[in-house]
Structure formats: C-alpha cells, structure tokens
Design a protein around this motif. Structure first.
Motif, PDB file in Angstrom:
ATOM      1  N   LYS A  34       0.829  -1.205   0.000  1.00 25.86           N
ATOM      2  CA  LYS A  34       0.000   0.000   0.000  1.00 25.86           C
ATOM      3  C   LYS A  34       0.866   1.259   0.000  1.00 25.86           C
ATOM      4  O   LYS A  34       0.537   2.266  -0.641  1.00 25.86           O
ATOM      5  CB  LYS A  34      -0.920   0.001   1.214  1.00 25.86           C
ATOM      6  N   ASP A  35       1.979   1.199   0.714  1.00 22.79           N
ATOM      7  CA  ASP A  35       2.875   2.354   0.814  1.00 22.79           C
ATOM      8  C   ASP A  35       3.709   2.562  -0.447  1.00 22.79           C
ATOM      9  O   ASP A  35       4.274   3.646  -0.653  1.00 22.79           O
ATOM     10  CB  ASP A  35       3.815   2.200   2.007  1.00 22.79           C
ATOM     11  N   GLY A  36       3.828   1.520  -1.255  1.00 21.33           N
ATOM     12  CA  GLY A  36       4.659   1.607  -2.457  1.00 21.33           C
ATOM     13  C   GLY A  36       6.142   1.620  -2.154  1.00 21.33           C
ATOM     14  O   GLY A  36       6.942   2.102  -2.962  1.00 21.33           O
ATOM     15  N   THR A 155      15.301   4.978 -16.883  1.00 12.40           N
ATOM     16  CA  THR A 155      13.944   4.641 -16.452  1.00 12.40           C
ATOM     17  C   THR A 155      13.866   3.173 -16.053  1.00 12.40           C
ATOM     18  O   THR A 155      14.771   2.390 -16.357  1.00 12.40           O
ATOM     19  CB  THR A 155      12.926   4.949 -17.564  1.00 12.40           C
ATOM     20  N   PHE A 156      12.767   2.830 -15.366  1.00 11.99           N
ATOM     21  CA  PHE A 156      12.536   1.474 -14.846  1.00 11.99           C
ATOM     22  C   PHE A 156      13.648   1.047 -13.883  1.00 11.99           C
ATOM     23  O   PHE A 156      14.053  -0.121 -13.874  1.00 11.99           O
ATOM     24  CB  PHE A 156      12.428   0.444 -15.984  1.00 11.99           C
ATOM     25  N   ILE A 157      14.127   1.967 -13.057  1.00 10.08           N
ATOM     26  CA  ILE A 157      15.263   1.665 -12.189  1.00 10.08           C
ATOM     27  C   ILE A 157      14.796   1.111 -10.841  1.00 10.08           C
ATOM     28  O   ILE A 157      14.164   1.805 -10.048  1.00 10.08           O
ATOM     29  CB  ILE A 157      16.144   2.912 -11.984  1.00 10.08           C
ATOM     30  N   THR A 158      15.120  -0.147 -10.609  1.00 11.14           N
ATOM     31  CA  THR A 158      14.795  -0.810  -9.350  1.00 11.14           C
ATOM     32  C   THR A 158      15.560  -0.147  -8.211  1.00 11.14           C
ATOM     33  O   THR A 158      16.744   0.143  -8.340  1.00 11.14           O
ATOM     34  CB  THR A 158      15.159  -2.305  -9.435  1.00 11.14           C
ATOM     35  N   LEU A 201       7.371   5.066 -10.515  1.00 10.00           N
ATOM     36  CA  LEU A 201       6.508   4.551 -11.568  1.00 10.00           C
ATOM     37  C   LEU A 201       5.388   3.680 -11.005  1.00 10.00           C
ATOM     38  O   LEU A 201       5.603   2.868 -10.098  1.00 10.00           O
ATOM     39  CB  LEU A 201       7.348   3.771 -12.585  1.00 10.00           C
ATOM     40  N   ASN A 202       4.206   3.859 -11.559  1.00  4.27           N
ATOM     41  CA  ASN A 202       3.007   3.149 -11.118  1.00  4.27           C
ATOM     42  C   ASN A 202       2.871   1.868 -11.932  1.00  4.27           C
ATOM     43  O   ASN A 202       2.377   1.874 -13.054  1.00  4.27           O
ATOM     44  CB  ASN A 202       1.778   4.047 -11.300  1.00  4.27           C
ATOM     45  N   ASP A 210      10.247   0.129  -5.222  1.00  7.99           N
ATOM     46  CA  ASP A 210      10.306   1.529  -5.663  1.00  7.99           C
ATOM     47  C   ASP A 210      11.075   1.666  -6.985  1.00  7.99           C
ATOM     48  O   ASP A 210      12.277   1.856  -7.014  1.00  7.99           O
ATOM     49  CB  ASP A 210      10.912   2.419  -4.578  1.00  7.99           C
ATOM     50  N   THR A 211      10.329   1.561  -8.070  1.00  8.86           N
ATOM     51  CA  THR A 211      10.888   1.694  -9.414  1.00  8.86           C
ATOM     52  C   THR A 211      10.715   3.139  -9.877  1.00  8.86           C
ATOM     53  O   THR A 211       9.628   3.697  -9.747  1.00  8.86           O
ATOM     54  CB  THR A 211      10.175   0.750 -10.390  1.00  8.86           C
TER      55      THR A 211
END
Length: 381
Positions: A34-36, A155-158, A201-202, A210-211
């Motif tokens: 939920k917190d992302g 982008t798309f960075i883990t 990113l969602n 957290d991407t």
C-alpha cells in the motif's frame, strides 16, 4: 532433491532468516504494498542480522561466504513476495560490480554501509529509448578536469527512489566505433549536484518495489567515481549479466513453487458439486502438469547454481533458465488463478498478487526474446 551446494550451515542460515522474516516481513508486506515502498528500517534490520551483502569480505563488513547463502536469501525473500527483488538486486547484482571492478578506496568507502543497509544501491542501464540494446544508450559523461558531467535519463530503475548509490551506464565516448566501446560505468551518489529522481513509476505489480526515473542534468561526478576503466563498461555489464539472470530465474522458480503450494491447499478445501475440486480430473491433470514442470526446472536450475559457483561459463544455459523459469511462472500464475475461480481475482487471496507480479520477470534482465537470441547465437545459428 538434495542440493549439491547446500550444507548444514546453509540450512541453519535459512532457519535463522525465516525466523527473522516471520517477525519482520510477512506481517508488514501488505502495508508495504500500500505504501509503495519497503521501509529503510527493514533494510537496516536485514543488515544488522547479516542478511545484506553476505558475499563481500569481512574487512568490508560482509561475511565472505559463498553464493549459496545468496541463493537462500533470494529464495526466502521471494516466498515473502516478489516486491523484495530490490534486495537481491542490491546484494547480488549491484554490489558485485564494486567488489570486482572497484578500487580499494571505493570498496572501503561504500561497501561497509551497503552491508549495514545504511546505503541502498541501484544500477541504471535502461533509458526511455534504449532497453535491451545497451549500445544505443544516450546518457553522456563528459570529462572536465577532475570530474564528469552527466546528462541524460534512465527509467525502470529498481530501488530508484531509495538508492544512495547508483551505478550508471554512460557514454564517455560518443564517436567511437562500434558504439559499445564508448560505454563506461560511473557511480552517482545521493545528493550530487544535478542528480534528481523523476516519478516513482506506477506499475501493474511489484507495488512495494520503488521503481523510478532518474534524471541527470549537468550532474557533476568526481572522476574518482569511475568504476573500472573508461570504455570497458559494456564488457563489465556482459560479464555480470550471467549472475543477474540466474537471480531472476531463482526468483521465478520460487514464485512458481509458492503458487502451486497455495493452490494445492485451496483445491483441497474448496468444494463444488458436493466434493473437493481436487477430485476433478481436470484439476488433477493441471496440477500434475505444473508440478512436473517446476520439478524439472528446479533440477536444471540447481545444476546451474552449482556450476556458477564453480565459476563456469554457463551463459547459454542461464539464458535458457531465465527464459524457461519465467515463462513457467507466468503460465502457472494463470493456471493457478483459474483453479481458484472467482476467489483468485480477489486481492485478499495471494494468488492475485502473484498473478500481477510475475509477468515482468520475462522482461527485465533482458527480455525472453533476447534470451532466445543468445541461445540461438551460441548454438551457431
């Protein structure tokens, strides 16, 4: 089956890790979703217990143990949830670049804090216009006196939002031919001038991971943060991708095993037409097929882990495992959701989360189409 690389010490370590996760991870995972975000406090607790960077030498804060301990950590974290993949990335994908190519000063500066969880790491290769084609990256690092000036986006960075250290693939030479010879790796640190984070990113799944997008706008990085040699970055990346893809295969294998476990329990309890749905032939055939697939992939994967620990070149076989294990998991997620019926589409059932988490595994660390290309090339085709 008995794993040839697993010893009594590994199993004692697993028991300790499970006890820790039972207390510190399982009860909070839904909230993390939920917190992302997985809280930094959890990373610190992992570090305090010796579950971060176990492979680095003791002088830098690690335990100096073999890769088998990393396998145990990745397996048990995946049982908690796929959103923990960023911890495996920190331990077994990012940190090995520093231990292999870093200077003594770099190792002393960064590794101890990575082992305690004070520093979280990431690696930034993918760009909006360059995914699997690494040679086409456009982020540049121009040398000016004793520093580099970085410009570009990733982008798309883990671990993108939490990261304190980011290994960034850049072009230090934009004119060299072939282009991949101009790629270098530099380490960007949190707080450096010109380094900002874009959106978190969602995603469809992996909600607690957290991407993010990373932006470098005249970002000033000391030349002391160059990792290895200029122009060798592409070779470094290719060398380390074997372990990265093996980690992805391990996670996918465990995800498949977990989905089968929870589905087995459900079909034995759930009744239709007056009897357990596990008694229906279609259900039995589906379960038989899935269990057979994971047993076979497990046997292959165990051999690869053993060979990898022996430092064998198994790029072709790891490409096979990354492709097959992730495809197995994606198909098993669909089958298991179907066997749950309408309940499988409800968020209160874990299979729903697994169903949305697993598809990306066939995309990151090199798409499965790229894996097939690598296999074909190495077959001489």
């Amino acid at each position: 089956m008995n794993d040839t690389y697993i010893t009594e010490e590994h199993e004692l370590f697993r028991k300790s890790l499970r006890k820790f996760l039972d207390k510190e991870a399982y009860p909070y995972y839904s909230q993390w979703e939920k917190d992302g975000m997985i809280p930094r406090a959890f990373w610190r607790k992992m570090g305090e217990q010796g579950f971060l960077c176990p492979n680095i030498n003791e002088e830098y804060g690690g335990s100096g143990v073999d890769f088998g301990y990393s396998v145990v950590i990745n397996e048990e974290l995946e049982r908690v949830g796929s959103g923990t993949i960023g911890i495996g990335l920190h331990n077994d994908i990012v940190i090995p670049y520093i231990t292999t190519y870093g200077t003594e000063e770099q190792k002393k500066r960064w590794l101890p804090k990575c082992a305690t969880g004070e520093f979280i790491s990431a690696i930034a290769m993918t760009e909006p216009g360059a995914g699997s084609d690494l040679a086409s990256i456009r982020t540049t690092a121009i040398k000016v006196d004793d520093h580099y000036v970085l410009n570009g986006e990733k982008t798309f960075i883990t671990n993108g939002m939490n990261a304190d250290l980011v290994i960034v693939a850049v072009k230090t030479d934009t004119k060299v031919t072939p282009p991949y010879r101009g790629i270098s790796l530099v380490i960007v640190e949190k707080g450096m001038k010109g380094f900002t984070r874009g959106r978190q990113l969602n995603k469809v799944g992996l909600h607690c991971q957290d991407t993010a997008e990373l932006i470098f706008d005249d970002c000033v990085v000391s030349s002391e943060n160059l990792l290895g040699e200029e122009g060798k970055g592409f070779y470094y990346l290719m060398e380390k991708l074997q372990q990265e893809r093996l980690i992805v295969a391990i996670a996918a294998q465990i995800a498949a095993e977990e989905m089968i476990r929870m589905t087995m329990a459900f079909i034995k309890e759930r009744k239709a037409f007056g009897k357990a749905i596990s008694s229906f032939q279609n259900t039995q055939f589906k379960m038989a097929e899935m269990v057979t697939d994971v047993e076979m992939s497990r046997a292959f994967l165990q051999k690869l882990i053993y060979d990898h620990m022996k430092q064998k070149d198994i790029v072709t076989q790891v490409s096979m495992a990354k492709w097959k294990c992730t495809e197995n998991a994606r198909r098993i997620a669909t089958e298991c959701m179907q066997l749950h019926g309408g309940y499988g589409y409800m968020e209160e059932y874990e299979i729903a989360r697994r169903y949305r988490d697993i598809p990306v595994a066939s995309i990151y660390a090199g798409t499965n189409e790229m894996m097939k290309s690598i296999i074909a090339k190495n077959l001489g085709l």
